[in-house]
Write an enzyme that holds these catalytic residues in place. Structure first.
Site, PDB file in Angstrom:
ATOM      1  CD  GLU A   1      -3.313   0.995   1.455  1.00  0.00           C
ATOM      2  OE1 GLU A   1      -4.071   1.977   1.428  1.00  0.00           O
ATOM      3  OE2 GLU A   1      -3.714  -0.156   1.709  1.00  0.00           O
TER       4      GLU A   1
ATOM      5  CG  HIS B   1      -7.451   2.049 -14.704  1.00  0.00           C
ATOM      6  ND1 HIS B   1      -7.939   2.445 -15.926  1.00  0.00           N
ATOM      7  CD2 HIS B   1      -8.129   2.749 -13.772  1.00  0.00           C
ATOM      8  CE1 HIS B   1      -8.901   3.358 -15.730  1.00  0.00           C
ATOM      9  NE2 HIS B   1      -9.031   3.557 -14.436  1.00  0.00           N
ATOM     10  CG  LEU B   2      -1.975   5.327 -14.366  1.00  0.00           C
ATOM     11  CD1 LEU B   2      -0.721   5.966 -14.938  1.00  0.00           C
ATOM     12  CD2 LEU B   2      -1.983   5.386 -12.855  1.00  0.00           C
ATOM     13  N   GLY B   3      -6.844   6.150 -14.378  1.00  0.00           N
ATOM     14  CA  GLY B   3      -8.025   6.880 -14.812  1.00  0.00           C
ATOM     15  C   GLY B   3      -8.184   8.195 -14.074  1.00  0.00           C
TER      16      GLY B   3
END
Length: 140
Positions: free
Chosen positions: A65, A108-110
């Site tokens: 994390e 994923h980079l949204g």
């Protein structure tokens, strides 16, 4: 693909920012920032052990994390920040001592969320833990 980062940072600045946090208490250190990945190390010792003398799964998840959160927060502009939404981890190989390296790479980079794959390996490159972290992207 070129560098994905929206913020100019150094490993030294990120390590200083982690002073007096869980990351510093577990001796996590940002080691490298590549074009599309971040690497953080953590020792395997009495601080990160469970009672049987093995690397605690929770320490691995905290490492995952941490590296994913660092990566996500430098992949957004100054008008946004990211917080963890969900994390999972599979613990593959036990460790008693040494150092583990966690590498976060984006899946994923949204605009509203990021998903990161975090691979934690030992000094020999053996997979110790694999994790996936979903981060919420929020406006400041």
């Amino acid at each position: 693909m070129g560098a994905i980062w929206k913020k100019q940072v150094t490993a030294e600045a990120l390590n200083a920012r982690n002073n007096n946090t869980l990351a510093s208490h577990l001796k996590m250190v940002v080691e490298e920032i590549g074009d599309d990945y971040v690497v953080v190390s953590m020792p395997v010792n009495e601080t990160t052990h469970q009672p049987m003398g093995l690397l605690h799964g929770g320490a691995s998840v905290a490492l995952a994390e941490t590296v994913g959160s660092i990566a996500s927060n430098i992949a957004v502009d100054d008008q946004h920040f990211c917080v963890g939404m969900e994390i999972n981890a599979n613990h593959i190989k036990a460790m008693r001592q040494g150092t583990v390296l966690a590498t976060a790479k984006p899946l994923h980079l949204g605009k509203a969320s990021h998903v990161w794959e975090i691979r934690i390996v030992n000094a020999q490159g053996d997979l110790v833990c694999i994790s996936r972290l979903t981060m919420a992207v929020r406006k400041i």
